[in-house]
Design an enzyme around this catalytic site. Structure first.
Site, PDB file in Angstrom:
ATOM      1  N   CYS A  12     -18.662 -26.837 -30.871  1.00 28.76           N
ATOM      2  CA  CYS A  12     -18.367 -25.918 -31.971  1.00 28.76           C
ATOM      3  C   CYS A  12     -17.103 -25.107 -31.757  1.00 28.76           C
ATOM      4  CB  CYS A  12     -19.552 -24.986 -32.217  1.00 28.76           C
ATOM      5  SG  CYS A  12     -20.206 -24.219 -30.749  1.00 28.76           S
ATOM      6  N   GLY A  31     -15.793 -29.406 -34.127  1.00 31.25           N
ATOM      7  CA  GLY A  31     -17.091 -29.681 -34.730  1.00 31.25           C
ATOM      8  C   GLY A  31     -16.907 -30.145 -36.157  1.00 31.25           C
ATOM      9  N   ASN A  70     -20.262 -20.277 -29.357  1.00 33.16           N
ATOM     10  CA  ASN A  70     -19.706 -21.502 -28.794  1.00 33.16           C
ATOM     11  C   ASN A  70     -20.138 -21.576 -27.332  1.00 33.16           C
ATOM     12  OD1 ASN A  70     -16.380 -22.562 -27.773  1.00 33.16           O
ATOM     13  ND2 ASN A  70     -18.192 -23.785 -28.104  1.00 33.16           N
ATOM     14  N   GLY A  71     -20.815 -22.652 -26.970  1.00 33.97           N
ATOM     15  CA  GLY A  71     -21.283 -22.803 -25.598  1.00 33.97           C
ATOM     16  C   GLY A  71     -22.709 -23.299 -25.577  1.00 33.97           C
ATOM     17  N   TYR A  85      -8.817 -32.498 -23.153  1.00 30.65           N
ATOM     18  CA  TYR A  85      -9.187 -33.180 -24.397  1.00 30.65           C
ATOM     19  C   TYR A  85      -9.592 -32.264 -25.540  1.00 30.65           C
ATOM     20  CZ  TYR A  85     -11.911 -36.186 -27.561  1.00 30.65           C
ATOM     21  OH  TYR A  85     -12.405 -36.821 -28.665  1.00 30.65           O
ATOM     22  N   SER A  93      -5.607 -38.738 -28.538  1.00 27.68           N
ATOM     23  CA  SER A  93      -5.752 -37.822 -27.415  1.00 27.68           C
ATOM     24  C   SER A  93      -4.988 -38.261 -26.176  1.00 27.68           C
ATOM     25  CB  SER A  93      -7.236 -37.655 -27.064  1.00 27.68           C
ATOM     26  OG  SER A  93      -7.849 -38.913 -26.842  1.00 27.68           O
ATOM     27  N   ASP A 152      -7.694 -40.395 -22.412  1.00 33.84           N
ATOM     28  CA  ASP A 152      -8.068 -39.103 -21.830  1.00 33.84           C
ATOM     29  C   ASP A 152      -9.256 -39.207 -20.889  1.00 33.84           C
ATOM     30  OD1 ASP A 152     -10.650 -38.302 -23.519  1.00 33.84           O
ATOM     31  OD2 ASP A 152      -9.180 -39.167 -24.868  1.00 33.84           O
ATOM     32  N   CYS A 203     -22.461 -32.365 -18.800  1.00 36.85           N
ATOM     33  CA  CYS A 203     -22.130 -30.954 -18.997  1.00 36.85           C
ATOM     34  C   CYS A 203     -23.304 -30.254 -19.660  1.00 36.85           C
ATOM     35  CB  CYS A 203     -20.887 -30.811 -19.878  1.00 36.85           C
ATOM     36  SG  CYS A 203     -20.491 -29.095 -20.302  1.00 36.85           S
ATOM     37  N   CYS A 253     -14.139 -24.784 -14.263  1.00 37.84           N
ATOM     38  CA  CYS A 253     -15.393 -25.522 -14.271  1.00 37.84           C
ATOM     39  C   CYS A 253     -15.033 -27.000 -14.401  1.00 37.84           C
ATOM     40  CB  CYS A 253     -16.300 -25.096 -15.421  1.00 37.84           C
ATOM     41  SG  CYS A 253     -17.824 -26.082 -15.500  1.00 37.84           S
ATOM     42  N   CYS A 269     -18.364 -31.784 -14.718  1.00 41.34           N
ATOM     43  CA  CYS A 269     -18.504 -33.146 -15.230  1.00 41.34           C
ATOM     44  C   CYS A 269     -17.829 -34.165 -14.316  1.00 41.34           C
ATOM     45  CB  CYS A 269     -17.960 -33.249 -16.648  1.00 41.34           C
ATOM     46  SG  CYS A 269     -16.246 -32.713 -16.843  1.00 41.34           S
TER      47      CYS A 269
END
Length: 487
Positions: free
Chosen positions: A18, A44, A123-124, A264, A305, A368, A404, A461, A464
């Site tokens: 989002c 999104g 968002n998250g 990305y 991308s 990507d 993730c 972070c 992933c």
């Protein structure tokens, strides 16, 4: 929010869930918000919503499935959203069919409290949402959606603080995981980031009296706002009138911004951490050329991308850059009912090979990421069918081997190609002459960390890629997820 893979032709990319946006102090805030959401559409594309406030008409909202351009440019919708204060959200849909129930998952969420109404866009992803939800339901909360974000509204309702800003602080202190939040009351626009700053949030100035909060700077550009600064990790800003009041309601922590935003998710014309996203991706391509050279005739991006990294690879290697694959810009997400025969040609509906350019050439394809690898195989087949002599893949991120849990739609670990295969095995499975990924140190260098990744204190972070989760995903562990064994 736990979205599904919404389109059979886009099933091999990680999905940002989002984007959030809000404005205060402008005459038609909802229209400004619609423009901002349009610029954030890449974050999104399944649904969007706007909540606006007007002193005479109160809070009003509109939530729709589909693109912003198809829903929030029409007078019959926008005229119902008057006021100088509004927030909005774009997202990917929750798992299941789109219908009367699913629309409840579309944000912003709204709650009416004793001191007035409050709307929130998030968002998250909250990594303790299941535990919070269970506790709240046991204490009498009645949920209207399946979204983890709704927990914030219920936590606010249970707070004993006397104003809504303090209740937001109380609620978010109980939340674990990643959150950038834009909220609004009758008079205030509020922005908050978690203490790790995993997801982005920026502040902009509109003329002399207006302010904006946005997931990315590109959405400030579309409304003519000036970028002021990023909201810091662990910071809360409350904007009322012409004042911006900043507080730090959470325990301080080492920032761990999502490095995949740079690879990305974010638009290349945005600024993250004081750096151009485009320039970072260009440097990734240069690093990749240094780390993984190969003799070839052309460097071609997998559009769109892979383009900045391909340009960087070409410039560093001296191998000519070329548009060997052309993207069909007009394929909508509801182009055709995906029968099995059509499903198999899904990549060809989006991408077509420039045969006259490719025939007889040794081609380096720059993308990507590789997630499941299915699209990579199809693109390789297209390039070979066009007569390429060799196909080499160069990937502008390390192998994606871990899911993730902080706001990105990732397949379960068993479906990630890099979780079950070595690099050589992936090369053979995709069927290319060579396959190389940028190293994690190389990615850090491209992102501005000259010494590479500090294993003891990584700046980003990168879970992933590394399996190093900065916040324990407690809900997932309770469901059986196994963390990476200590080395």
């Amino acid at each position: 929010m736990r979205p599904f893979l919404s389109h059979p032709f886009d099933d091999d990319k990680l999905k940002e869930e989002c984007g959030i946006f809000g404005v205060i102090g402008v005459s038609d805030a909802a229209n400004f918000t619609a423009l901002g959401l349009h610029a954030l559409q890449h974050r999104g594309q399944e649904a969007g919503g706007i909540v606006a406030y007007h002193p005479e008409h109160g809070f009003n909202s509109a939530r729709r499935f589909g693109y912003v351009r198809d829903n929030f440019t029409k007078a019959d919708v926008m005229d119902t959203l008057p006021g100088q204060l509004a927030i909005g959200h774009v997202r990917y849909s929750t798992a299941g069919s789109k219908g009367a129930t699913a629309i409840r998952d579309v944000q912003p969420f709204f709650g009416e409290f004793s001191m007035g109404g409050c709307a929130i866009a998030h968002n998250g992803n909250l990594t303790n949402a299941s535990a919070l939800r269970k506790e709240l339901i046991e204490r009498g909360s009645i949920f209207q959606s399946s979204s983890d974000s709704e927990c914030i509204i219920h936590l606010m309702a249970r707070s004993i603080q006397k104003n809504l800003s303090e209740r937001i602080k109380d609620a978010l202190r109980a939340c674990e995981g990643a959150f950038s939040v834009v909220a609004m009351t009758r008079t205030k626009l509020i922005g908050v980031r978690d203490s790790l700053g995993v997801r982005p949030l920026v502040l902009g100035r509109i003329g002399d009296s207006g302010w904006a909060l946005s997931s990315e700077t590109c959405a400030l550009d579309i409304i003519g706002a000036d970028f002021v600064r990023e909201i810091d990790p662990g910071e809360m800003v409350v904007i009322e009138g012409n004042k911006v009041i900043s507080t730090r309601p959470f325990h301080p922590a080492q920032s761990r911004f999502c490095i995949f935003e740079k690879v990305y998710f974010s638009r290349p014309d945005s600024i993250l951490g004081g750096q151009s996203v485009y320039e970072t991706r260009h440097r990734i391509g240069m690093e990749l050329a240094i780390e993984a050279p190969v003799e070839a005739d052309l460097v071609c991006p997998v559009p769109d991308s892979g383009t900045p990294a391909a340009i960087g690879y070409s410039q560093q290697s001296g191998i000519p850059y070329a548009m060997g694959i052309i993207r069909n810009q007009y394929m909508g997400r509801t182009f055709i009912e995906p029968t099995e025969s059509i499903r198999n040609m899904g990549v060809r509906l989006k991408l077509n090979v420039n045969r006259a350019l490719i025939k007889g050439k040794r081609v380096i394809l720059v993308d990507d990421s590789v997630v499941r690898g299915t699209t990579s195989r199809k693109i390789k087949d297209m390039i070979l069918d066009a007569g390429a002599a060799e196909v080499h893949f160069r990937i502008a991120s390390p192998p994606t081997a871990w899911p993730c849990f902080y706001g990105v739609d990732t397949p379960e670990r068993s479906k990630l190609l890099a979780a079950t295969m070595t690099e050589d095995e992936m090369r053979d499975w995709i069927g290319v002459d060579s396959l190389k990924f940028i190293s994690l140190d190389g990615l850090y260098r491209a992102a501005g960390e000259a010494a590479g990744r500090d294993a003891m204190a990584p700046k980003f972070c990168d879970a992933c890629f590394s399996g190093d989760y900065p916040v324990t995903p407690s809900d997932k562990i309770a469901e059986g997820f196994e963390m990476k064994a200590a080395e």
